[in-house]
Design an enzyme around this catalytic site. Structure first.
Site, short mmCIF file in Angstrom:
data_model
loop_
_atom_site.label_atom_id
_atom_site.label_comp_id
_atom_site.label_asym_id
_atom_site.label_seq_id
_atom_site.Cartn_x
_atom_site.Cartn_y
_atom_site.Cartn_z
CD GLN A 121 -2.67 0.90 2.63
OE1 GLN A 121 -2.23 1.64 3.48
NE2 GLN A 121 -3.65 0.03 2.83
N GLY A 122 0.50 2.24 -0.81
CA GLY A 122 1.30 3.47 -0.81
C GLY A 122 2.48 3.40 -1.75
CB VAL A 123 4.34 0.66 -3.30
CG1 VAL A 123 5.39 0.41 -4.34
CG2 VAL A 123 4.90 0.39 -1.91
CB SER A 133 -14.84 4.45 -10.71
OG SER A 133 -13.67 4.45 -11.51
CG HIS A 193 -9.59 6.80 -10.78
ND1 HIS A 193 -8.90 6.06 -11.71
CD2 HIS A 193 -10.49 5.96 -10.20
CE1 HIS A 193 -9.37 4.81 -11.73
NE2 HIS A 193 -10.33 4.72 -10.82
CG LEU A 238 2.51 -1.61 -6.77
CD1 LEU A 238 2.32 -3.03 -6.27
CD2 LEU A 238 3.78 -1.49 -7.57
N GLY A 239 -1.02 0.75 -8.60
CA GLY A 239 -2.19 0.87 -9.50
C GLY A 239 -1.99 1.97 -10.51
C1 LIG Z 1 -7.40 1.24 -5.97
C2 LIG Z 1 -6.12 0.52 -5.61
C3 LIG Z 1 -5.80 -0.58 -6.59
C4 LIG Z 1 -4.98 1.51 -5.60
O1 LIG Z 1 -3.77 0.81 -5.27
P1 LIG Z 1 -2.36 1.57 -5.43
O2 LIG Z 1 -2.18 2.22 -6.73
O3 LIG Z 1 -1.32 0.59 -5.00
O4 LIG Z 1 -2.49 2.75 -4.44
P2 LIG Z 1 -1.75 2.85 -3.09
O5 LIG Z 1 -2.19 1.66 -2.31
O6 LIG Z 1 -0.28 2.83 -3.43
O7 LIG Z 1 -2.20 4.15 -2.51
C5 LIG Z 1 -6.22 -0.09 -4.19
O8 LIG Z 1 -6.48 0.95 -3.31
C6 LIG Z 1 -7.32 -1.15 -4.10
O9 LIG Z 1 -7.10 -2.31 -4.39
N1 LIG Z 1 -8.54 -0.72 -3.63
C7 LIG Z 1 -9.62 -1.64 -3.39
C8 LIG Z 1 -10.33 -1.99 -4.69
C9 LIG Z 1 -10.78 -0.73 -5.43
N2 LIG Z 1 -10.55 -0.64 -6.73
O10 LIG Z 1 -11.28 0.18 -4.79
#
Ligand SMILES: CC(C)(COP(=O)(O)OP(=O)(O)O)[C@@H](O)C(=O)NCCC(N)=O
Length: 459
Positions: free
Chosen positions: A261-263, A291, A389, A265-266
């Site tokens: 978390q916080g890295v 979304s 987003h 990746l998404g």
């Molecule tokens: C939305 C997601 C993928 C963002 O992950 P990521 O980019 O790693 O953010 P972060 O955790 O580095 O702040 C993550 O927060 C997640 O899996 N959320 C639960 C499912 C969703 N899409 O809301």
């Protein structure tokens, strides 16, 4: 018990090599790391907290040594640059927690990186639920800085998941799907079939483990409802016709490792997939999410209750809108009508009445626009998906009525979904404006809904 823990730590968390010989001292034996991991795995939850407390408190930064180095640096400010740089490097070295070297060594043994990812997930769990220990917070930030280096985008591998992928991978993808649960094999087959793409990032140190998963629909226009993506029966063996594809809809993204978390990746995965799709479909012109809005209905219930308490019931809905609600709920007064509305929202029953749904559409749309655009937490969007987003630089582009008519969609967000649009030339600027100045970039449709809300409630 404590003595055994302290003995284990004394043996495996070796002292920092001194500054002069830091590059010459041999690394500790792998057995140190393996013993540490084995010992930790055999501890119960409470014991792990105690163990990590001792590790982070007793084996962190040598505070006295660090303050001495800081004083030396202050004392030599008049000296030449080389001397100052040298003193700064000594201070930097003295601020390295002793346990950081152990974590580094653990990352080099088999399964070590995955161990550290899971370790951070536990530390996050402890610091968010059990304790606010500053030492544990330090341990978390040291773990996060190490993991961010190892999981940087250049070291990640983009994998496309198809129906030909191994069963165990398809099964994992199904289990990890957090946004629109996969119901059966046909379901997952459709999500990797024609006019669909599914990508994940993997890392050599955790091969076979998708770290973050992105599901994409390839369409002609920007989708305004999820049923057409996860339900509509596109024949599973259709051949994709390129001229029907000029838009990519990101309709689900999930990270699978709590410890990462916080890295970010998404965000990296979305950007990487955009490049991948552009090379496959050079004419692709539109990129957007579709979304969910988790938490809108429950926020709305609290919001309506607050207005009722403040006696400002009439401000939220127009005369006509109230009469529709009173008609539908049989209520005779404003407050009773509001209570009627709240119970209809709680049950989702409002959605079965065509007339009531038509009356509530403008009300719920402008309240939802305000929820996404106006409601904040520490200055950033309150809604976590919006925050994600917007951090990526997307535009709050379009609210869609009747976008998710499943019971879950009605219950979570009154059936409304939102498109966060990725205008590729603007994501950099938008992301900076959002992160630095908390400015949300929104479309005309959203801004006019917000204006209607503000006019009605004189906010
Ligand atoms: C939305 C997601 C993928 C963002 O992950 P990521 O980019 O790693 O953010 P972060 O955790 O580095 O702040 C993550 O927060 C997640 O899996 N959320 C639960 C499912 C969703 N899409 O809301």
């Amino acid at each position: 018990d404590m003595r055994v823990m302290e003995e284990m730590l004394r043996r495996t968390v070796v002292p920092l090599p001194n500054y002069e010989t830091r590059d010459k001292s041999p690394p500790p034996p792998d057995s140190n790391s393996l013993d540490f991991m084995h010992f930790y795995r055999n501890l119960g939850k409470e014991q792990r907290l105690v163990f990590l407390e001792i590790l982070s408190r007793e084996y962190g930064v040598d505070h006295r040594g660090a303050s001495e180095m800081a004083r030396k640096l202050v004392d030599i400010q008049s000296r030449d640059l080389a001397t100052i740089l040298q003193a700064e490097d000594r201070l930097r070295y003295s601020l390295t927690p002793r346990y950081r070297h152990l974590l580094n060594h653990v990352s080099k043994v088999d399964g070590g990186v995955k161990f550290l990812v899971d370790l951070r997930a536990e530390v996050l769990d402890f610091t968010s639920k059990v304790t606010d220990s500053p030492h544990l917070r330090d341990l978390n930030s040291t773990l996060k800085s190490l993991l961010s280096e190892w999981f940087s985008v250049g070291l990640l591998r983009l994998e496309r998941i198809t129906w030909q992928s191994p069963c165990e991978l398809l099964q994992k993808i199904s289990q990890y799907e957090a946004v629109h649960p996969v119901r059966n094999w046909t379901d997952i087959k459709r999500r990797v079939g024609p006019y669909r793409r599914c990508y994940s990032f993997t890392h050599a140190s955790m091969s076979g483990e998708p770290l973050v998963v992105l599901h994409v629909a390839l369409t002609q226009d920007i989708s305004d409802n999820i049923q057409s993506i996860v339900r509509e029966f596109t024949t599973l063996d259709a051949v994709e016709e390129v001229e029907k594809i000029n838009t990519a809809i990101f309709y689900s993204i999930s990270s699978t490792q709590a410890g990462l978390q916080g890295v970010d990746l998404g965000n990296y995965l979305i950007k990487r997939v955009v490049r991948e799709l552009q090379s496959e479909f050079p004419h692709m012109a539109q990129f957007s999410s579709l979304s969910p809005i988790p938490g809108f209905t429950s926020w709305l219930q609290g919001f309506l209750a607050q207005y009722r308490k403040d006696g400002r019931v009439t401000e939220l809905l127009s005369e006509h809108e109230w009469s529709e609600v009173e008609e539908a709920t049989g209520a005779v007064s404003g407050a009773a009508a509001l209570d009627g509305l709240r119970s209809l929202l709680a049950s989702g029953d409002w959605h079965h009445s065509e007339r009531l749904a038509r009356a509530l559409e403008p009300v719920l749309m402008r309240l939802c626009a305000w929820y996404l655009y106006g409601e904040k937490r520490r200055g950033y969007a309150l809604n976590p998906v919006a925050n994600f987003h917007l951090q990526n630089g997307a535009t709050l582009w379009r609210l869609n009525w009747n976008a998710d008519t499943s019971p879950r969609g009605i219950a979570n967000s009154c059936g409304i979904m939102v498109n966060y649009r990725y205008f590729l030339q603007e994501t950099g600027i938008n992301s900076k404006a959002y992160l630095h100045n908390k400015v949300i970039t929104a479309s005309e449709q959203v801004l006019s809904l917000v204006a209607q809300f503000q006019k009605n409630s004189k906010l």
